[in-house]
Scaffold this motif. Structure first.
Motif, mmCIF file in Angstrom:
data_model
loop_
_atom_site.group_PDB
_atom_site.id
_atom_site.type_symbol
_atom_site.label_atom_id
_atom_site.label_comp_id
_atom_site.label_asym_id
_atom_site.label_seq_id
_atom_site.Cartn_x
_atom_site.Cartn_y
_atom_site.Cartn_z
ATOM 1 N N HIS A 116 -7.104 2.531 2.880
ATOM 2 C CA HIS A 116 -6.677 3.774 2.211
ATOM 3 C C HIS A 116 -7.258 3.984 0.813
ATOM 4 O O HIS A 116 -6.888 4.917 0.124
ATOM 5 C CB HIS A 116 -5.143 3.824 2.142
ATOM 6 C CG HIS A 116 -4.529 4.017 3.476
ATOM 7 N ND1 HIS A 116 -3.796 3.045 4.129
ATOM 8 C CD2 HIS A 116 -4.585 5.087 4.322
ATOM 9 C CE1 HIS A 116 -3.413 3.499 5.305
ATOM 10 N NE2 HIS A 116 -3.875 4.729 5.451
ATOM 11 N N GLU A 137 0.285 4.124 0.935
ATOM 12 C CA GLU A 137 0.097 4.985 2.116
ATOM 13 C C GLU A 137 0.720 4.379 3.380
ATOM 14 O O GLU A 137 1.391 5.067 4.127
ATOM 15 C CB GLU A 137 -1.406 5.228 2.369
ATOM 16 C CG GLU A 137 -2.124 5.933 1.232
ATOM 17 C CD GLU A 137 -1.787 7.412 1.112
ATOM 18 O OE1 GLU A 137 -1.084 7.955 1.981
ATOM 19 O OE2 GLU A 137 -2.223 8.024 0.115
ATOM 20 N N CYS A 138 0.479 3.079 3.600
ATOM 21 C CA CYS A 138 0.894 2.500 4.886
ATOM 22 C C CYS A 138 1.893 1.347 4.734
ATOM 23 O O CYS A 138 2.395 0.830 5.723
ATOM 24 C CB CYS A 138 -0.325 2.029 5.684
ATOM 25 S SG CYS A 138 -1.140 0.591 4.962
ATOM 26 N N CYS A 196 0.850 -1.200 0.000
ATOM 27 C CA CYS A 196 0.000 0.000 0.000
ATOM 28 C C CYS A 196 0.884 1.249 0.000
ATOM 29 O O CYS A 196 1.802 1.373 0.808
ATOM 30 C CB CYS A 196 -0.914 0.001 1.217
ATOM 31 S SG CYS A 196 -1.808 1.560 1.415
ATOM 32 N N CYS A 255 -4.458 -0.263 0.200
ATOM 33 C CA CYS A 255 -5.194 -1.263 0.974
ATOM 34 C C CYS A 255 -6.647 -0.821 1.154
ATOM 35 O O CYS A 255 -7.024 0.295 0.780
ATOM 36 C CB CYS A 255 -4.511 -1.477 2.317
ATOM 37 S SG CYS A 255 -4.660 -0.043 3.401
HETATM 38 ZN ZN LIG Z 1 -2.841 1.306 3.455
#
Ligand SMILES: [Zn+2]
Length: 240
Positions: A181, A159-160, A157, A178
């Motif tokens: 997000h 973002e994370c 992902c 994910c």
């Molecule tokens: Zn994520």
């Protein structure tokens, strides 16, 4: 007057005024070059024949005053590609894409090699395996964007960093996301599609010497074409 010579692929040609023609090339030594051919309509059909997409041609030109094409001599005509409408369409599409996204007078050995390998691969495999045409399109698109520095982020992902449950791709963020997000504009992507994209962005033509692998990837042809089209549009709007 100083003369130069280099190998080149024609990307585009257009008539200028009554008798002249402008050719845009991607050359081995100078990158993209726009050259004027004076009196090209009169010159003869022979020169024009050496300058058809996707012919590999040896060009001679001068850089004084304006850049002017003097002669062109065919090296590899790629007759197989020219005979098959679909393959020729793909060759034109490749030429357009390079013309649109590359700036002039910057030599680039990676783009040169990709163009060279792409037309070679297409010509060599086209008759035995017609599906090579669709594959070449997809593969060229991925590799060309990579050379320009635009690969999608597909490892986790964006973002994370989560490695699991990444069932969406965000074109805005240029990476997989994910469940947590993702937003409504993202596209679904399954693990097979993601695996093929990673492969297309990270393999050489040599990795596809087995046609079975090409056929496997083409099972996701529609998705991969749509994905790369959309991704290319996003990149174009970013850099233009
Ligand atoms: Zn994520």
């Amino acid at each position: 007057m100083e003369y130069y010579s280099t190998l080149a692929f024609v990307l585009k040609q257009e008539p200028i005024k009554e008798h002249n023609r402008r050719y845009i090339f991607f050359t081995q030594e100078f990158g993209k070059l726009s050259l004027l051919a004076l009196g090209a309509r009169k010159i003869n059909a022979k020169l024009a024949g050496h300058l058809e997409i996707p012919t590999l041609t040896q060009i001679h030109f001068t850089m004084s005053h304006n850049l002017r094409l003097i002669t062109a001599l065919e090296e590899i005509p790629y007759l197989g590609i020219k005979k098959k409408e679909k393959a020729l369409t793909i060759a034109f599409w490749i030429a357009d894409l390079v013309n649109e996204l590359v700036i002039e007078k910057q030599s680039d050995a990676d783009i040169w090699k990709l163009l060279f390998d792409t037309f070679y691969f297409l010509e060599k495999n086209l008759n035995k395996f017609p599906e090579t045409a669709d594959f070449t399109w997809i593969y060229f698109n991925a590799q060309f964007l990579k050379i320009l520095g635009f690969s999608p982020f597909l490892d986790g992902c964006i973002e994370c960093g989560s490695k699991t449950n990444n069932k969406f791709f965000s074109f805005e963020r240029k990476g997989i996301v994910c469940q947590l997000h993702h937003d409504k504009n993202d596209w679904p992507i399954n693990s097979q599609q993601r695996k093929f994209l990673i492969f297309l962005f990270n393999s050489t033509f040599g990795d596809f010497s087995q046609v079975i692998l090409v056929r496997e990837i083409l099972k996701e042809k529609k998705y991969l074409q749509k994905f790369l089209n959309k991704f290319t549009l996003v990149i174009k709007s970013d850099i233009m």
